[in-house]
Design a protein around this motif. Structure first.
Motif, PDB file in Angstrom:
ATOM      1  N   ASP A 112     -41.347 -33.760 -26.109  1.00 31.79           N
ATOM      2  CA  ASP A 112     -42.021 -35.067 -26.185  1.00 31.79           C
ATOM      3  C   ASP A 112     -42.029 -35.593 -27.622  1.00 31.79           C
ATOM      4  OD1 ASP A 112     -42.463 -35.020 -23.521  1.00 31.79           O
ATOM      5  OD2 ASP A 112     -44.614 -34.531 -23.641  1.00 31.79           O
ATOM      6  N   ASP A 113     -42.258 -34.670 -28.589  1.00 35.63           N
ATOM      7  CA  ASP A 113     -42.238 -35.079 -30.004  1.00 35.63           C
ATOM      8  C   ASP A 113     -40.860 -35.650 -30.364  1.00 35.63           C
ATOM      9  OD1 ASP A 113     -44.779 -33.990 -30.319  1.00 35.63           O
ATOM     10  OD2 ASP A 113     -44.035 -32.088 -31.152  1.00 35.63           O
ATOM     11  N   VAL A 114     -39.819 -34.960 -29.926  1.00 31.39           N
ATOM     12  CA  VAL A 114     -38.445 -35.379 -30.264  1.00 31.39           C
ATOM     13  C   VAL A 114     -38.168 -36.764 -29.675  1.00 31.39           C
ATOM     14  CG1 VAL A 114     -35.998 -34.837 -29.976  1.00 31.39           C
ATOM     15  CG2 VAL A 114     -37.631 -33.007 -30.473  1.00 31.39           C
ATOM     16  N   ALA A 115     -38.595 -36.954 -28.432  1.00 33.45           N
ATOM     17  CA  ALA A 115     -38.381 -38.260 -27.785  1.00 33.45           C
ATOM     18  C   ALA A 115     -39.160 -39.348 -28.536  1.00 33.45           C
ATOM     19  CB  ALA A 115     -38.823 -38.188 -26.325  1.00 33.45           C
ATOM     20  N   ALA A 116     -40.399 -39.043 -28.927  1.00 34.53           N
ATOM     21  CA  ALA A 116     -41.223 -40.036 -29.631  1.00 34.53           C
ATOM     22  C   ALA A 116     -40.642 -40.347 -31.010  1.00 34.53           C
ATOM     23  CB  ALA A 116     -42.657 -39.522 -29.762  1.00 34.53           C
ATOM     24  N   LEU A 117     -40.115 -39.316 -31.668  1.00 34.14           N
ATOM     25  CA  LEU A 117     -39.516 -39.515 -32.998  1.00 34.14           C
ATOM     26  C   LEU A 117     -38.272 -40.413 -32.884  1.00 34.14           C
ATOM     27  CD1 LEU A 117     -40.251 -38.460 -35.818  1.00 34.14           C
ATOM     28  CD2 LEU A 117     -38.711 -36.523 -35.421  1.00 34.14           C
ATOM     29  N   THR A 118     -37.457 -40.121 -31.881  1.00 34.89           N
ATOM     30  CA  THR A 118     -36.234 -40.916 -31.680  1.00 34.89           C
ATOM     31  C   THR A 118     -36.607 -42.366 -31.372  1.00 34.89           C
ATOM     32  OG1 THR A 118     -35.167 -38.927 -30.842  1.00 34.89           O
ATOM     33  CG2 THR A 118     -34.068 -41.022 -30.388  1.00 34.89           C
ATOM     34  N   ASP A 119     -37.592 -42.562 -30.494  1.00 35.52           N
ATOM     35  CA  ASP A 119     -38.027 -43.929 -30.164  1.00 35.52           C
ATOM     36  C   ASP A 119     -38.535 -44.652 -31.414  1.00 35.52           C
ATOM     37  OD1 ASP A 119     -37.398 -43.427 -27.568  1.00 35.52           O
ATOM     38  OD2 ASP A 119     -39.472 -43.199 -26.862  1.00 35.52           O
ATOM     39  N   ALA A 120     -39.284 -43.922 -32.240  1.00 33.62           N
ATOM     40  CA  ALA A 120     -39.844 -44.544 -33.452  1.00 33.62           C
ATOM     41  C   ALA A 120     -38.728 -44.971 -34.408  1.00 33.62           C
ATOM     42  CB  ALA A 120     -40.788 -43.565 -34.153  1.00 33.62           C
ATOM     43  N   VAL A 121     -37.683 -44.151 -34.527  1.00 35.00           N
ATOM     44  CA  VAL A 121     -36.561 -44.514 -35.410  1.00 35.00           C
ATOM     45  C   VAL A 121     -35.819 -45.724 -34.849  1.00 35.00           C
ATOM     46  CG1 VAL A 121     -34.389 -43.739 -36.416  1.00 35.00           C
ATOM     47  CG2 VAL A 121     -36.280 -42.154 -36.220  1.00 35.00           C
ATOM     48  N   VAL A 122     -35.599 -45.719 -33.549  1.00 37.52           N
ATOM     49  CA  VAL A 122     -34.889 -46.849 -32.929  1.00 37.52           C
ATOM     50  C   VAL A 122     -35.683 -48.134 -33.178  1.00 37.52           C
ATOM     51  CG1 VAL A 122     -34.175 -47.874 -30.731  1.00 37.52           C
ATOM     52  CG2 VAL A 122     -33.712 -45.442 -31.196  1.00 37.52           C
ATOM     53  N   ALA A 123     -36.998 -48.101 -32.957  1.00 37.55           N
ATOM     54  CA  ALA A 123     -37.819 -49.306 -33.152  1.00 37.55           C
ATOM     55  C   ALA A 123     -37.826 -49.735 -34.617  1.00 37.55           C
ATOM     56  CB  ALA A 123     -39.246 -49.032 -32.667  1.00 37.55           C
ATOM     57  N   ALA A 124     -37.965 -48.769 -35.524  1.00 40.82           N
ATOM     58  CA  ALA A 124     -38.040 -49.102 -36.958  1.00 40.82           C
ATOM     59  C   ALA A 124     -36.720 -49.674 -37.467  1.00 40.82           C
ATOM     60  CB  ALA A 124     -38.420 -47.855 -37.760  1.00 40.82           C
ATOM     61  N   SER A 125     -35.616 -49.369 -36.772  1.00 37.63           N
ATOM     62  CA  SER A 125     -34.281 -49.763 -37.256  1.00 37.63           C
ATOM     63  C   SER A 125     -33.943 -51.222 -36.983  1.00 37.63           C
ATOM     64  CB  SER A 125     -33.207 -48.881 -36.616  1.00 37.63           C
ATOM     65  OG  SER A 125     -33.356 -47.558 -37.038  1.00 37.63           O
ATOM     66  N   GLU A 126     -34.824 -51.911 -36.312  1.00 39.62           N
ATOM     67  CA  GLU A 126     -34.530 -53.331 -36.004  1.00 39.62           C
ATOM     68  C   GLU A 126     -34.370 -54.117 -37.316  1.00 39.62           C
ATOM     69  OE1 GLU A 126     -37.441 -55.372 -33.663  1.00 39.62           O
ATOM     70  OE2 GLU A 126     -36.132 -57.123 -33.392  1.00 39.62           O
ATOM     71  N   GLY A 127     -33.209 -54.708 -37.500  1.00 36.03           N
ATOM     72  CA  GLY A 127     -32.965 -55.534 -38.684  1.00 36.03           C
ATOM     73  C   GLY A 127     -32.725 -54.755 -39.968  1.00 36.03           C
ATOM     74  N   ALA A 128     -32.671 -53.414 -39.891  1.00 39.91           N
ATOM     75  CA  ALA A 128     -32.482 -52.619 -41.113  1.00 39.91           C
ATOM     76  C   ALA A 128     -31.026 -52.656 -41.570  1.00 39.91           C
ATOM     77  CB  ALA A 128     -32.908 -51.167 -40.864  1.00 39.91           C
ATOM     78  N   THR A 129     -30.824 -52.485 -42.887  1.00 47.18           N
ATOM     79  CA  THR A 129     -29.453 -52.420 -43.414  1.00 47.18           C
ATOM     80  C   THR A 129     -28.922 -50.989 -43.348  1.00 47.18           C
ATOM     81  OG1 THR A 129     -30.459 -52.222 -45.595  1.00 47.18           O
ATOM     82  CG2 THR A 129     -29.573 -54.371 -44.999  1.00 47.18           C
ATOM     83  N   TRP A 130     -29.788 -50.023 -43.659  1.00 42.72           N
ATOM     84  CA  TRP A 130     -29.397 -48.622 -43.640  1.00 42.72           C
ATOM     85  C   TRP A 130     -30.448 -47.797 -42.919  1.00 42.72           C
ATOM     86  CZ3 TRP A 130     -25.013 -46.161 -45.250  1.00 42.72           C
ATOM     87  CH2 TRP A 130     -24.147 -46.858 -46.112  1.00 42.72           C
ATOM     88  N   LEU A 131     -29.972 -46.779 -42.215  1.00 38.49           N
ATOM     89  CA  LEU A 131     -30.843 -45.735 -41.675  1.00 38.49           C
ATOM     90  C   LEU A 131     -30.398 -44.428 -42.331  1.00 38.49           C
ATOM     91  CD1 LEU A 131     -32.817 -44.356 -39.697  1.00 38.49           C
ATOM     92  CD2 LEU A 131     -30.972 -44.381 -37.985  1.00 38.49           C
ATOM     93  N   VAL A 132     -31.339 -43.749 -42.955  1.00 42.01           N
ATOM     94  CA  VAL A 132     -31.039 -42.489 -43.652  1.00 42.01           C
ATOM     95  C   VAL A 132     -31.596 -41.331 -42.837  1.00 42.01           C
ATOM     96  CG1 VAL A 132     -31.372 -41.178 -45.783  1.00 42.01           C
ATOM     97  CG2 VAL A 132     -31.197 -43.683 -45.877  1.00 42.01           C
ATOM     98  N   LEU A 133     -30.717 -40.443 -42.401  1.00 42.87           N
ATOM     99  CA  LEU A 133     -31.125 -39.251 -41.647  1.00 42.87           C
ATOM    100  C   LEU A 133     -30.994 -38.084 -42.612  1.00 42.87           C
ATOM    101  CD1 LEU A 133     -29.011 -39.994 -38.428  1.00 42.87           C
ATOM    102  CD2 LEU A 133     -31.362 -40.701 -38.921  1.00 42.87           C
ATOM    103  N   ALA A 134     -32.140 -37.512 -43.021  1.00 45.92           N
ATOM    104  CA  ALA A 134     -32.043 -36.598 -44.157  1.00 45.92           C
ATOM    105  C   ALA A 134     -32.871 -35.344 -43.996  1.00 45.92           C
ATOM    106  CB  ALA A 134     -32.464 -37.321 -45.437  1.00 45.92           C
TER     107      ALA A 134
END
Ligand SMILES: O=P(O)(O)OC[C@@]1(O)O[C@H](CO)[C@@H](O)[C@@H]1O
Length: 313
Positions: A112-134
């Motif tokens: 559930d944590d993994v699913a929530a984390l993925t959803d949060a990244v997808v939502a935060a990425s709206e209109g972003a120039t870069w997504l950094v996975l680090a």
């Protein structure tokens, strides 16, 4: 805006010793500090310190003491609530800046944590120039996690999806290079050598660039920024390869220098910089970070003004 994901944040404890670390002995420390660490958090702290828009996504319990240094850093966050506090990583640095780092595996995330984390990244990425996975992945997270996140973000935002930068190592790096089509990777020389299976000499930037071009860029990844510690860094894209030496500095702590280099690169990229400008900015931010104690990250005021020459390889 730049979004960062840190699946495995860490409270970074740094202890400064007046002499080289003596294993098996008792040593009195001269100082200690705590920073909100983890690779994506460090990248976000640099970007926030440069007054550039950023959001850091991370798993974080509501009552985690990590929130104190994180809030002090002034980084806008999207925290996904989890049950346990983040790990504490230890760094021991001596008067010459020699750093011994001990990293814990981190808190296992539930499905559930993994699913929530993925959803949060997808939502935060709206209109972003870069997504950094680090950073590393906590125990029990699949090596394909970054591939899955990249796919989810691109599936949601299509042509508007942010470019994806990845800074990780080992199996997670292998997976994302093979299946994640990242726009940028930022290995250091050790991580790149592990990836290619061949020894690399940081004093031979042309050899490093050749190894990247032979194995990774542009076949699987659009660009690679390879940090070479005190030797400098190499940038390889489909259009060329460049090297910039690092300035001579007094090293306080190397922890977070690579993250600051990546942030410097991205800041120059969002400002429209040419490859040479991006590499130079990466070098300046990495060197500034290494001259600061602990996992303290540089602001633009900390950057040195040495004259540095980027050369085409
Ligand atoms: O376990 P990982 O994610 O590989 O590394 C974690 C870490 O060493 O990386 C940062 C420096 O790059 C520190 O803030 C943090 O403690």
């Amino acid at each position: 805006m730049i979004v960062t994901l840190t699946a495995n944040p860490a409270l970074d404890r740094t202890i400064t010793l007046p002499a080289p670390l003596a294993p098996g002995e008792v040593q009195a420390a001269t100082s200690s500090r705590e920073d909100a660490g983890g690779k994506g958090i460090n990248v976000a702290r640099v970007i926030a310190a440069a007054s550039s828009p950023v959001v850091a996504v991370l798993p974080l319990a509501d009552d985690d003491p990590y929130r104190v240094p994180l809030e002090a850093a002034g980084v806008p966050t999207r925290a996904v609530p989890v049950a346990r506090p983040v790990r504490a990583n230890l760094a021991l640095t001596d008067q010459d800046g020699v750093t011994t780092k001990i990293n814990l595996p981190g808190v296992a995330l539930s499905a559930d944590d993994v699913a929530a984390l993925t959803d949060a990244v997808v939502a935060a990425s709206e209109g972003a120039t870069w997504l950094v996975l680090a950073g590393s992945l906590p125990d029990a997270l699949a090596d394909t996690f970054y591939v899955d996140v990249a796919r989810a973000v691109r599936a949601r935002w299509g042509a508007q999806a942010p470019k994806i930068a990845v800074d990780t190592s080992g199996p997670a790096l292998r997976q994302v290079v093979a299946h994640g089509a990242p726009d940028l990777i930022k290995p250091n020389d050790d991580e790149l050598a592990e990836f290619t299976g061949a020894a690399l000499d940081p004093a031979d930037p042309a050899g490093v660039a050749e190894a990247v071009a032979r194995t990774i860029v542009p076949a699987q990844v659009a660009s690679a920024l390879v940090t070479l510690g005190s030797a400098g860094a190499v940038l390889v894209t489909a259009n060329g390869a460049w090297f910039c030496p690092a300035p001579r500095i007094r090293v306080a702590s190397t922890v977070g220098a690579g993250d600051s280099s990546l942030a410097g690169y991205l800041l120059a990229d969002v400002a429209g910089g040419a490859p040479e400008d991006r590499l130079l900015s990466a070098i300046r931010y990495g060197a500034a970070a290494a001259s600061l104690p602990g996992t303290q990250v540089p602001s633009p005021a900390d950057l040195g003004g040495e004259s540095l020459t980027v050369r085409s390889l």
